[in-house]
Design an enzyme around this catalytic site. Structure first.
Site: not given
Length: 264
Positions: A175, A207, A209-212
């Protein structure tokens, strides 16, 4: 048949990340979501104030109760916190196979609070990467797993993705959100192919929690889609959730994405 997805991760009481974000994402994608909680956090949009690890014994009890009753199509792993928890999760997944394993290598919260003990990085590298269908590291996480400098260019990203692939996972989604560019480029890297998936960078501070959210979307989509299609759809969903994040106006700090932007 409805996809049944399990998240093994920490709890975020503010609802923007962790199991709360995962369960919202599963629902938004159209999967039935379940959870095994690895840690409790006291956090808000302004940061993490405290973390309490769940005992390995209780993590095992949560998992076994679900696994003995319900057919699980996919699992997404998030915050695992320490070596003992990583070792426990490895044992559970090795002994109780699940067809699709998505590993989100969560290490640091958006506000800078460490969510992973140093000895757990080695355990994740050695125990969980070989089990993973796909891992989804951002650039700092990839660097930590490889014990090298953080990628500064897209070429560096691809090289590090191939190095991670050598550690045993079937696919890597590198990412590129940390790159200084007008777009947010990701690279899906497998043994046979490298695919660039990009989207315009959205100007918002919200942003959390974007990875979760991205990894949960992948786990929800993979049982019924090819890997490239699942990644593309997950990225598109996340882009929409970030695009509508400012509509929510949650908290005084880094707000969450809008998981249900398609409905309200």
């Amino acid at each position: 048949m409805t996809t049944i997805a399990l998240t093994i991760a920490g709890s975020d009481p503010s609802g923007g990340a962790g199991i709360q974000a995962d369960l919202k994402t599963f629902s938004a994608i159209g999967a039935y979501g379940m959870s095994v909680i690895t840690a409790l956090t006291a956090q808000s949009t302004q940061g993490v104030d405290a973390v309490l690890a769940i005992s390995p014994e209780f993590i095992e009890a949560q998992f076994n109760t679900l696994y003995q009753d319900i057919q699980i199509d996919s699992v997404k792993m998030g915050m695992l916190m320490n070596k003992e928890i990583v070792t426990t999760v490895h044992h559970l997944l090795k002994s109780n196979p699940i067809p699709i394993i998505v590993l989100d290598t969560v290490m640091v919260a958006k506000g800078g609070h460490s969510l992973l003990k140093p000895d757990a990085i080695t355990a994740i590298r050695e125990l969980l990467l070989p089990l993973a269908t796909i891992i989804t590291p951002n650039l700092p996480e990839a660097a930590a797993l490889l014990d090298c400098d953080e990628a500064k260019t897209e070429d560096d990203m691809q090289k590090q993705g191939h190095e991670l692939l050598k550690l045993g996972c079937k696919a890597v989604l590198m990412k590129g959100g940390h790159l200084l560019s007008n777009e947010s480029p990701d690279y899906l890297i497998t043994q046979n192919n490298t695919v660039k998936i990009t989207a315009p960078r959205i100007q918002t501070k919200n942003t959390h929690g974007t990875g979760c959210t991205l990894s949960a979307a992948i786990a929800a989509l993979l049982p019924k889609n090819s890997l490239p299609d699942a990644i593309a759809q997950a990225k598109n969903y996340l882009h929409g959730a970030i695009s509508h994040a400012n509509d929510l106006n949650i908290g005084k700090g880094i707000g969450p994405t809008h998981h249900f932007y398609r409905w309200w």
